[in-house]
Write a protein that holds these residues in place. Sequence first.
Motif, PDB file in Angstrom:
ATOM      1  N   UNK A 192       0.815  -1.210   0.000  1.00 46.96           N
ATOM      2  CA  UNK A 192       0.000   0.000   0.000  1.00 46.96           C
ATOM      3  C   UNK A 192       0.853   1.265   0.000  1.00 46.96           C
ATOM      4  N   UNK A 193       2.151   1.104   0.219  1.00 50.81           N
ATOM      5  CA  UNK A 193       3.084   2.231   0.316  1.00 50.81           C
ATOM      6  C   UNK A 193       3.738   2.461  -1.043  1.00 50.81           C
ATOM      7  N   UNK A 194       3.337   3.531  -1.709  1.00 55.57           N
ATOM      8  CA  UNK A 194       3.812   3.764  -3.072  1.00 55.57           C
ATOM      9  C   UNK A 194       5.324   3.904  -3.144  1.00 55.57           C
ATOM     10  N   UNK A 195       5.915   4.639  -2.202  1.00 58.80           N
ATOM     11  CA  UNK A 195       7.358   4.851  -2.222  1.00 58.80           C
ATOM     12  C   UNK A 195       8.104   3.526  -2.033  1.00 58.80           C
ATOM     13  N   UNK A 196       7.608   2.685  -1.122  1.00 61.57           N
ATOM     14  CA  UNK A 196       8.258   1.400  -0.876  1.00 61.57           C
ATOM     15  C   UNK A 196       8.176   0.492  -2.098  1.00 61.57           C
ATOM     16  N   UNK A 197       7.024   0.476  -2.753  1.00 61.99           N
ATOM     17  CA  UNK A 197       6.854  -0.349  -3.958  1.00 61.99           C
ATOM     18  C   UNK A 197       7.742   0.176  -5.086  1.00 61.99           C
ATOM     19  N   UNK A 198       7.803   1.493  -5.224  1.00 61.20           N
ATOM     20  CA  UNK A 198       8.655   2.101  -6.245  1.00 61.20           C
ATOM     21  C   UNK A 198      10.108   1.700  -6.046  1.00 61.20           C
ATOM     22  N   UNK A 199      10.591   1.774  -4.814  1.00 59.49           N
ATOM     23  CA  UNK A 199      11.974   1.414  -4.510  1.00 59.49           C
ATOM     24  C   UNK A 199      12.231  -0.075  -4.764  1.00 59.49           C
ATOM     25  N   UNK A 200      11.278  -0.917  -4.405  1.00 58.20           N
ATOM     26  CA  UNK A 200      11.422  -2.361  -4.596  1.00 58.20           C
ATOM     27  C   UNK A 200      11.568  -2.694  -6.084  1.00 58.20           C
ATOM     28  N   UNK A 201      10.717  -2.136  -6.925  1.00 59.67           N
ATOM     29  CA  UNK A 201      10.799  -2.424  -8.360  1.00 59.67           C
ATOM     30  C   UNK A 201      12.087  -1.883  -8.974  1.00 59.67           C
ATOM     31  N   UNK A 202      12.500  -0.702  -8.530  1.00 57.21           N
ATOM     32  CA  UNK A 202      13.737  -0.120  -9.057  1.00 57.21           C
ATOM     33  C   UNK A 202      14.944  -0.978  -8.687  1.00 57.21           C
ATOM     34  N   UNK A 203      14.904  -1.592  -7.511  1.00 52.02           N
ATOM     35  CA  UNK A 203      16.017  -2.422  -7.049  1.00 52.02           C
ATOM     36  C   UNK A 203      16.002  -3.810  -7.701  1.00 52.02           C
ATOM     37  N   UNK A 204      14.836  -4.451  -7.725  1.00 54.02           N
ATOM     38  CA  UNK A 204      14.759  -5.832  -8.198  1.00 54.02           C
ATOM     39  C   UNK A 204      14.553  -5.966  -9.705  1.00 54.02           C
ATOM     40  N   UNK A 205      13.828  -5.034 -10.301  1.00 48.58           N
ATOM     41  CA  UNK A 205      13.548  -5.024 -11.735  1.00 48.58           C
ATOM     42  C   UNK A 205      13.102  -6.394 -12.257  1.00 48.58           C
ATOM     43  N   UNK A 206      11.962  -6.864 -11.793  1.00 43.94           N
ATOM     44  CA  UNK A 206      11.470  -8.168 -12.257  1.00 43.94           C
ATOM     45  C   UNK A 206      11.078  -8.128 -13.736  1.00 43.94           C
ATOM     46  N   UNK A 207      11.169  -9.287 -14.389  1.00 46.23           N
ATOM     47  CA  UNK A 207      10.751  -9.398 -15.782  1.00 46.23           C
ATOM     48  C   UNK A 207       9.247  -9.664 -15.887  1.00 46.23           C
ATOM     49  N   UNK A 208       8.733 -10.454 -14.950  1.00 49.67           N
ATOM     50  CA  UNK A 208       7.319 -10.837 -14.956  1.00 49.67           C
ATOM     51  C   UNK A 208       6.741 -10.643 -13.563  1.00 49.67           C
ATOM     52  N   UNK A 209       5.460 -10.283 -13.502  1.00 48.64           N
ATOM     53  CA  UNK A 209       4.798 -10.048 -12.221  1.00 48.64           C
ATOM     54  C   UNK A 209       3.456 -10.767 -12.197  1.00 48.64           C
TER      55      UNK A 209
END
Length: 312
Positions: free
Chosen positions: A43-60
Amino acid sequence: MRKQDKIYVAGHRGMVGSALVRSLLNKGYQNIITRTSSELDLRNQAAVTDFFAEERPDYVFLAAAKVGGIWANNVYRAEFLYDNLLIEANLIHSAYQNKVEKLLFLGSSCIYPKMAPQPLKEEYLLSGYLEATNEPYAIAKIAGIKLCEAYRSQYGCNFISAMPTNLYGPNDNYDLQGSHVLPALIRKFHEAKTSHQPFVEIWGTGSPRREFLHADDLADACVFLMETYNDEPFVNIGTGEDVTIRELAELIRETVGFEGELRWNTEKPDGTPRKLMDVSRLHNMGWKHQIELKNGIAATYKDFLSNQEVYV
């Protein structure tokens, strides 16, 4: 998907998410990333943004959601709408920002109008009024579908959606206040059996008809869609077969071995009269469920017995 691709399963500790992880591993996908809710608040936009920037998944696989049965949906209306809107908006937007190759959003059969013709075809979405008891959850799920469509239309994202029917299986929620009907009945009949109760009370009349899909079948269908389906229209996932709640209760009573009577509390709501999915689109793609209801309930009860200290 390639076996080496990085795959993020959101909601991996829930019934659906854990089934997805099992299915992916069984099919040889090893590069799976997960986060618990304490590690990442979706629910935390900043936390989700940081997670995707760090992990950069190919599929979700977007299987994370706040879920519950009739009682929970009706009482916690604000939470079911607010939490689910935030989760899906944050994940879908971050997937777009980080150029995720493909995302699958999981909705729910409750998106369909209460009095829609049966079986429920995908094109019946937004053709009538929703069931009042779970309207906030349904609206959140409809918003998720529309977000995927909008990001596809505006940005060219390969975001797809799937609508599963009623689910059951390992890692289900057995809380009597917040669970769905099948796990609630398993727990009720088990506790009545072990405490030698003469009857079990069940909400409603027993007449509504419901379709039930094992979570492992759902996971298999989701991986199938992620591997093969790239079009905009969302896809129903189900068995195409339904039973009355009374028939379901009798089947679970037999499986558990409870010998008392059933008492129907007709003062409580039935919910939607019938929910049967039209799964012809998925069948035409070449996928069909493998786990029949009787066998699935037996396996689920066995899992419940093995994990009571966790589930209850």
